[in-house]
Motif scaffolding. Structure first.
Motif, PDB file in Angstrom:
ATOM      1  N   ASP A  52     -34.098  29.484  49.679  1.00 29.69           N
ATOM      2  CA  ASP A  52     -34.358  30.304  49.211  1.00 29.69           C
ATOM      3  C   ASP A  52     -36.244  30.779  49.215  1.00 29.69           C
ATOM      4  O   ASP A  52     -36.612  31.177  48.041  1.00 29.69           O
ATOM      5  CB  ASP A  52     -34.343  30.529  47.523  1.00 29.69           C
ATOM      6  CG  ASP A  52     -32.620  30.120  47.590  1.00 29.69           C
ATOM      7  OD1 ASP A  52     -32.030  30.122  48.828  1.00 29.69           O
ATOM      8  OD2 ASP A  52     -32.017  29.087  46.488  1.00 29.69           O
ATOM      9  N   GLY A  53     -36.473  30.982  49.808  1.00 33.61           N
ATOM     10  CA  GLY A  53     -37.859  31.025  50.592  1.00 33.61           C
ATOM     11  C   GLY A  53     -38.815  30.436  49.631  1.00 33.61           C
ATOM     12  O   GLY A  53     -40.032  31.191  49.777  1.00 33.61           O
ATOM     13  N   ARG A  54     -38.772  29.476  48.353  1.00 35.05           N
ATOM     14  CA  ARG A  54     -40.153  28.633  47.928  1.00 35.05           C
ATOM     15  C   ARG A  54     -39.850  27.459  48.253  1.00 35.05           C
ATOM     16  O   ARG A  54     -38.936  27.286  48.368  1.00 35.05           O
ATOM     17  CB  ARG A  54     -39.668  28.852  46.473  1.00 35.05           C
ATOM     18  CG  ARG A  54     -38.480  28.543  45.460  1.00 35.05           C
ATOM     19  CD  ARG A  54     -38.545  29.258  44.352  1.00 35.05           C
ATOM     20  NE  ARG A  54     -37.116  28.760  43.794  1.00 35.05           N
ATOM     21  CZ  ARG A  54     -36.794  27.600  43.734  1.00 35.05           C
ATOM     22  NH1 ARG A  54     -38.047  26.230  43.740  1.00 35.05           N
ATOM     23  NH2 ARG A  54     -36.086  26.806  43.347  1.00 35.05           N
ATOM     24  N   ARG A  55     -40.880  26.163  47.543  1.00 33.76           N
ATOM     25  CA  ARG A  55     -41.205  25.116  47.628  1.00 33.76           C
ATOM     26  C   ARG A  55     -40.192  24.977  46.288  1.00 33.76           C
ATOM     27  O   ARG A  55     -40.036  24.991  45.371  1.00 33.76           O
ATOM     28  CB  ARG A  55     -42.732  24.612  47.528  1.00 33.76           C
ATOM     29  CG  ARG A  55     -43.328  24.170  48.595  1.00 33.76           C
ATOM     30  CD  ARG A  55     -44.679  24.044  47.929  1.00 33.76           C
ATOM     31  NE  ARG A  55     -45.315  23.769  49.869  1.00 33.76           N
ATOM     32  CZ  ARG A  55     -46.058  22.407  49.936  1.00 33.76           C
ATOM     33  NH1 ARG A  55     -46.210  21.988  49.196  1.00 33.76           N
ATOM     34  NH2 ARG A  55     -47.073  22.902  51.595  1.00 33.76           N
ATOM     35  N   VAL A  56     -39.079  24.034  46.642  1.00 28.80           N
ATOM     36  CA  VAL A  56     -38.432  22.860  45.909  1.00 28.80           C
ATOM     37  C   VAL A  56     -39.485  21.640  44.981  1.00 28.80           C
ATOM     38  O   VAL A  56     -39.237  21.594  44.090  1.00 28.80           O
ATOM     39  CB  VAL A  56     -36.612  23.206  46.153  1.00 28.80           C
ATOM     40  CG1 VAL A  56     -36.782  22.340  45.211  1.00 28.80           C
ATOM     41  CG2 VAL A  56     -36.323  24.130  46.576  1.00 28.80           C
ATOM     42  N   SER A  57     -39.922  21.485  46.359  1.00 28.89           N
ATOM     43  CA  SER A  57     -40.641  19.716  46.020  1.00 28.89           C
ATOM     44  C   SER A  57     -41.213  19.441  46.885  1.00 28.89           C
ATOM     45  O   SER A  57     -41.336  19.981  48.419  1.00 28.89           O
ATOM     46  CB  SER A  57     -39.306  18.592  45.380  1.00 28.89           C
ATOM     47  OG  SER A  57     -38.732  18.604  46.769  1.00 28.89           O
ATOM     48  N   SER A  58     -42.505  18.908  46.565  1.00 24.91           N
ATOM     49  CA  SER A  58     -43.354  17.699  47.889  1.00 24.91           C
ATOM     50  C   SER A  58     -44.235  16.890  46.924  1.00 24.91           C
ATOM     51  O   SER A  58     -44.425  16.620  45.938  1.00 24.91           O
ATOM     52  CB  SER A  58     -43.981  19.310  47.940  1.00 24.91           C
ATOM     53  OG  SER A  58     -45.180  18.981  47.059  1.00 24.91           O
ATOM     54  N   TYR A  59     -44.293  15.971  48.182  1.00 26.55           N
ATOM     55  CA  TYR A  59     -44.976  14.250  47.895  1.00 26.55           C
ATOM     56  C   TYR A  59     -46.053  13.966  48.406  1.00 26.55           C
ATOM     57  O   TYR A  59     -45.695  14.469  49.643  1.00 26.55           O
ATOM     58  CB  TYR A  59     -44.110  13.412  47.133  1.00 26.55           C
ATOM     59  CG  TYR A  59     -42.164  13.948  46.492  1.00 26.55           C
ATOM     60  CD1 TYR A  59     -42.875  13.662  45.027  1.00 26.55           C
ATOM     61  CD2 TYR A  59     -41.331  14.572  46.467  1.00 26.55           C
ATOM     62  CE1 TYR A  59     -41.809  14.218  44.348  1.00 26.55           C
ATOM     63  CE2 TYR A  59     -39.955  14.732  45.905  1.00 26.55           C
ATOM     64  CZ  TYR A  59     -40.762  14.453  44.455  1.00 26.55           C
ATOM     65  OH  TYR A  59     -39.849  15.246  43.674  1.00 26.55           O
ATOM     66  N   PRO A  95     -32.497  33.606  59.357  1.00 26.92           N
ATOM     67  CA  PRO A  95     -33.808  33.598  60.971  1.00 26.92           C
ATOM     68  C   PRO A  95     -35.494  34.200  60.121  1.00 26.92           C
ATOM     69  O   PRO A  95     -36.158  34.033  60.762  1.00 26.92           O
ATOM     70  CB  PRO A  95     -33.552  34.848  62.090  1.00 26.92           C
ATOM     71  CG  PRO A  95     -31.664  35.334  61.276  1.00 26.92           C
ATOM     72  CD  PRO A  95     -31.720  34.104  60.021  1.00 26.92           C
ATOM     73  N   GLU A  96     -34.825  35.511  59.525  1.00 23.91           N
ATOM     74  CA  GLU A  96     -36.130  36.246  58.612  1.00 23.91           C
ATOM     75  C   GLU A  96     -36.944  34.513  57.272  1.00 23.91           C
ATOM     76  O   GLU A  96     -38.022  34.795  57.754  1.00 23.91           O
ATOM     77  CB  GLU A  96     -36.026  36.953  57.766  1.00 23.91           C
ATOM     78  CG  GLU A  96     -35.305  38.631  59.033  1.00 23.91           C
ATOM     79  CD  GLU A  96     -34.464  38.146  59.490  1.00 23.91           C
ATOM     80  OE1 GLU A  96     -33.288  37.785  58.367  1.00 23.91           O
ATOM     81  OE2 GLU A  96     -33.736  39.227  59.686  1.00 23.91           O
ATOM     82  N   ARG A  97     -36.129  33.862  57.325  1.00 23.20           N
ATOM     83  CA  ARG A  97     -36.673  32.451  56.206  1.00 23.20           C
ATOM     84  C   ARG A  97     -37.451  31.639  57.106  1.00 23.20           C
ATOM     85  O   ARG A  97     -38.520  31.364  56.340  1.00 23.20           O
ATOM     86  CB  ARG A  97     -35.293  32.623  55.305  1.00 23.20           C
ATOM     87  CG  ARG A  97     -35.848  33.361  54.186  1.00 23.20           C
ATOM     88  CD  ARG A  97     -34.523  33.036  53.203  1.00 23.20           C
ATOM     89  NE  ARG A  97     -34.808  33.103  51.886  1.00 23.20           N
ATOM     90  CZ  ARG A  97     -33.469  32.773  50.594  1.00 23.20           C
ATOM     91  NH1 ARG A  97     -32.503  32.523  51.076  1.00 23.20           N
ATOM     92  NH2 ARG A  97     -32.996  33.986  49.543  1.00 23.20           N
ATOM     93  N   VAL A  98     -36.727  31.655  57.466  1.00 21.89           N
ATOM     94  CA  VAL A  98     -37.351  30.423  58.806  1.00 21.89           C
ATOM     95  C   VAL A  98     -38.435  30.742  59.630  1.00 21.89           C
ATOM     96  O   VAL A  98     -39.865  30.480  59.877  1.00 21.89           O
ATOM     97  CB  VAL A  98     -36.022  30.081  60.069  1.00 21.89           C
ATOM     98  CG1 VAL A  98     -37.013  29.438  60.803  1.00 21.89           C
ATOM     99  CG2 VAL A  98     -35.202  29.471  59.019  1.00 21.89           C
TER     100      VAL A  98
END
Length: 508
Positions: free
Chosen positions: A28-35, A245-248
Motif C-alpha cells: 500500500d505504498g509504504r514500508r511494512v517491515s525491513s531487517y 503499476p503506479e505503486r510499482v
C-alpha cells in the motif's frame, strides 16, 4: 557438511554484511517491515529452532500459504537450516486445491497470513489436512493458530548446526496444474545454488548490495529463484504483495531498485501509465521478463522507456532453461535465448532422437539446474526422464548459433488442413499489433479443415475501433496465409488458473 547450502549463504551474509538491509516488505505504498542481515539471521534461527521444537526435522515439509511478505523468506531459509523443505502454496488456490497440496506434501506445520485465513479456516480440521500446528502472520489471527511473532519470541535465537548438504532436498515447488493436478517438483540445494550462479553470471550480472524487487508471487519459481540468487550475492530483497503499476513505479524509485522481473502483461501495464517518464528509475539496471511471449515491439518499448538492459528467460518449474543476453535482445527478438550456464539442452523427436538445427521438436534438459523429480509420483518421474534427460512437452527449435525459439506446447498443436500450426508463433505476431493487450490462439473444430485457427484478443483500453479484419490482415502480412486466424473473438480478459496461466481449455 558437504558443499554450500542456502542456509550457509544466509549465515555468511550475516557475517559479511551485518548492517545491510536483507529484506524489505512494501505494501500500500509504504514500508511494512525491513531487517538487516544480522536481524534476518536472528529471525531465521528462531524459525529453525521453533520448528525443531514442534518436531519438524530433516526431510519434513513446512507449508507457506501467504501473499508476498518477508515472513515467507524467513521461513524458506529457516526450514532449510534444519533440512526441512518449505512448500509455498499458491495463495490464489481455494479450499479443495489447498487441501490437495497439503495432503500431497504432508506438512505438520503451516504458516498463513490474513489473506489465507478464510480458506484455511474452512479446511483446517479436514481429515485430509495433516497439519498439526498453524502459525498466523498479521493481525486478528484465527483461534486455531499461534501468532507468528509469538512463535518467534518463544524460540531460541541460538545458531544451530546446519544439517543438510547441497545434495539434499531443499524445497518443493508445485506446478500450475494446467493439465491436471499440480505436481510437486523437488529441488536440492545444489539445484537452487546452480540456478543462482546462472542468474549472477548470465544477463543479470548481480553484485553485493544489489536491490531486487519481487512483484510476482513467491510460490512461483520466477520469484523464488531470484530471491535465492539475490541472497547468494548478498543483495537486498524487496517484496510487495499485489500489482498496481503506479505503486510499482513509485516503489522502483523510492527503493532505488537495481533489478526486477515482470511478466509481459505487467510490462504492458507499466508502460501504459500516463506519466511513466516522470519516475526516476535511473537505478534500474536489469529488467527481467519471461513466462509468456513478449514480442519484439514490447521489448524495444521496455528498453527505451526504462533505459535498462532486458533479460528474457524461458523454462518451466522443472527446468529454468535459457536466457537471452541483453546485447542480443533486438537482433534475436524472437528468440528466448541460449541454454543457461549450468544446463545442457537438445531438441528431440517423439522417439528421443536428437534433431538438427531448424527442426521443431521437444526440449530436453540435463544438468544441476534441472529439478530432482516429482514428489510422490515415481511413475510420472520415470515417464519424463530419458537416460538422465528431462524431456519437456515444450516444442522448440534451435538455430545454427544455438539460440532457442519457443514454438508451443505439444498439446497446443493445431492441425489445420493437414498443416501443423503452433499457436505461440501466431500469438507472437498478434502481440506486435499496437492495439492488442493480450491474445490466445486456439484450434476449434472445422468440418473442412479439421481445425480452424481462432484468436481470442483482449484489446488495449484505448483501442475502441479494433476489428477482426485488422487482426487477420496483420497476421497475413507477416506469416504464411494458412496460419492466419479464421475467426477473432474480443474479450475483456482471458481466463486464467490461480497461477496466472491462460486456460485455453475454457476458450472456444
Amino acid at each position: 557438511m558437504s558443499g554450500l547450502t542456502v542456509g550457509h549463504v544466509a549465515r555468511r551474509n550475516a557475517r559479511k554484511f551485518p548492517d545491510q538491509e536483507a529484506t524489505i516488505h512494501r505494501s500500500d505504498g509504504r514500508r511494512v517491515s525491513s531487517y538487516t542481515y544480522e536481524e534476518f539471521e536472528t529471525r531465521v534461527n528462531r524459525v529453525a529452532n521453533g520448528l525443531s521444537t514442534l518436531g519438524v526435522g530433516a526431510g519434513d515439509t513446512v507449508a507457506l500459504y501467504m501473499k508476498n511478505n518477508v515472513e515467507t523468506l524467513e521461513c524458506f531459509v529457516g526450514a532449510m537450516l534444519i533440512g526441512a523443505r518449505p512448500v509455498a502454496v499458491n495463495h490464489r488456490f481455494k479450499g479443495s486445491e489447498v487441501r490437495y497440496v497439503l495432503d500431497d506434501s504432508d506438512p505438520t506445520v503451516a504458516i498463513l497470513d490474513s489473506f489465507g485465513a478464510e480458506t484455511i479456516s474452512e479446511i483446517h480440521d479436514d481429515p485430509l489436512v495433516p497439519v498439526e500446528t498453524f502459525l498466523s502472520v498479521g493481525e486478528q489471527p484465527p483461534q486455531f493458530t499461534t501468532p507468528y511473532e509469538q512463535f518467534l519470541e518463544d524460540a531460541s535465537d541460538a545458531a544451530i548446526d546446519i544439517v543438510p548438504d547441497r545434495r539434499d532436498q531443499a524445497a518443493l515447488m508445485y506446478t500450475s496444474g494446467t493439465t491436471g493436478r499440480p505436481k510437486g517438483c523437488r529441488f536440492t540445494h545444489d539445484t537452487l545454488l546452480s540456478l543462482a550462479t546462472d542468474g549472477v553470471y548470465e544477463g543479470d550480472h548481480l553484485e553485493p548490495g544489489n536491490r531486487h524487487l519481487i512483484v510476482t508471487p513467491l510460490f512461483h519459481v520466477g520469484a523464488f529463484v531470484p530471491f535465492v540468487t539475490n541472497l547468494y550475492v548478498g543483495g537486498t530483497t524487496v517484496v510487495t504483495d499485489g500489482f498496481d503499476p503506479e505503486r510499482v513505479l513509485q516503489l522502483l524509485e523510492d527503493e532505488s531498485i537495481n533489478s526486477s522481473y515482470f511478466v509481459p502483461t505487467q510490462s504492458r501495464r507499466l508502460l501504459s501509465v500516463d506519466d511513466v517518464d516522470a519516475y526516476d528509475l535511473s537505478a534500474l539496471e536489469s529488467y527481467g521478463t519471461g513466462a509468456a511471449p513478449s514480442g519484439a515491439e514490447l521489448k524495444r518499448d521496455v528498453m527505451k522507456t526504462f533505459g535498462t538492459d532486458l533479460v528474457e528467460s524461458f523454462g518451466q518449474t522443472e527446468a529454468l532453461a535459457t536466457r537471452l543476453p541483453p546485447e542480443r535482445t533486438i537482433e534475436k527478438a524472437d528468440s528466448v535465448g541460449r541454454p543457461s550456464l549450468n544446463l545442457e539442452m537438445k531438441v528431440v523427436d517423439d522417439d528421443g532422437n536428437r534433431l538438427p538445427p531448424g527442426e521443431v521438436g521437444r526440449a530436453a534438459y540435463s544438468g544441476p539446474t534441472v529439478f530432482d523429480g516429482y514428489h510422490n509420483m515415481p511413475e510420472k518421474t520415470d515417464e519424463v526422464f530419458d537416460d538422465g534427460w528431462f524431456v519437456s512437452d515444450d516444442r522448440i527449435e534451435r538455430d545454427e548459433e544455438g539460440f532457442v525459439y519457443f514454438v508451443g506446447r505439444a498439446d497446443d498443436m493445431i492441425v489445420s488442413g493437414g498443416e501443423n500450426v503452433h499457436p505461440a508463433e501466431i500469438e507472437e505476431v498478434i502481440y506486435e499489433h499496437p492495439a492488442v493487450d493480450e491474445v490466445a490462439v486456439i484450434g476449434v473444430p472445422d468440418e473442412t479443415w479439421g481445425e480452424r485457427i481462432k484468436a481470442v484478443v483482449v484489446p488495449d483500453a484505448d483501442a475502441t475501433e479494433l476489428q477482426a479484419a485488422d487482426i487477420i490482415s496483420h497476421v497475413e502480412e507477416r506469416i504464411a496465409g494458412y496460419k492466419k486466424p479464421r475467426a477473432v473473438e474480443f474479450r475483456s480478459e482471458l481466463p486464467r488458473n490461480p497461477t496466472g496461466k491462460v486456460l485455453k481449455t475454457e476458450l472456444e
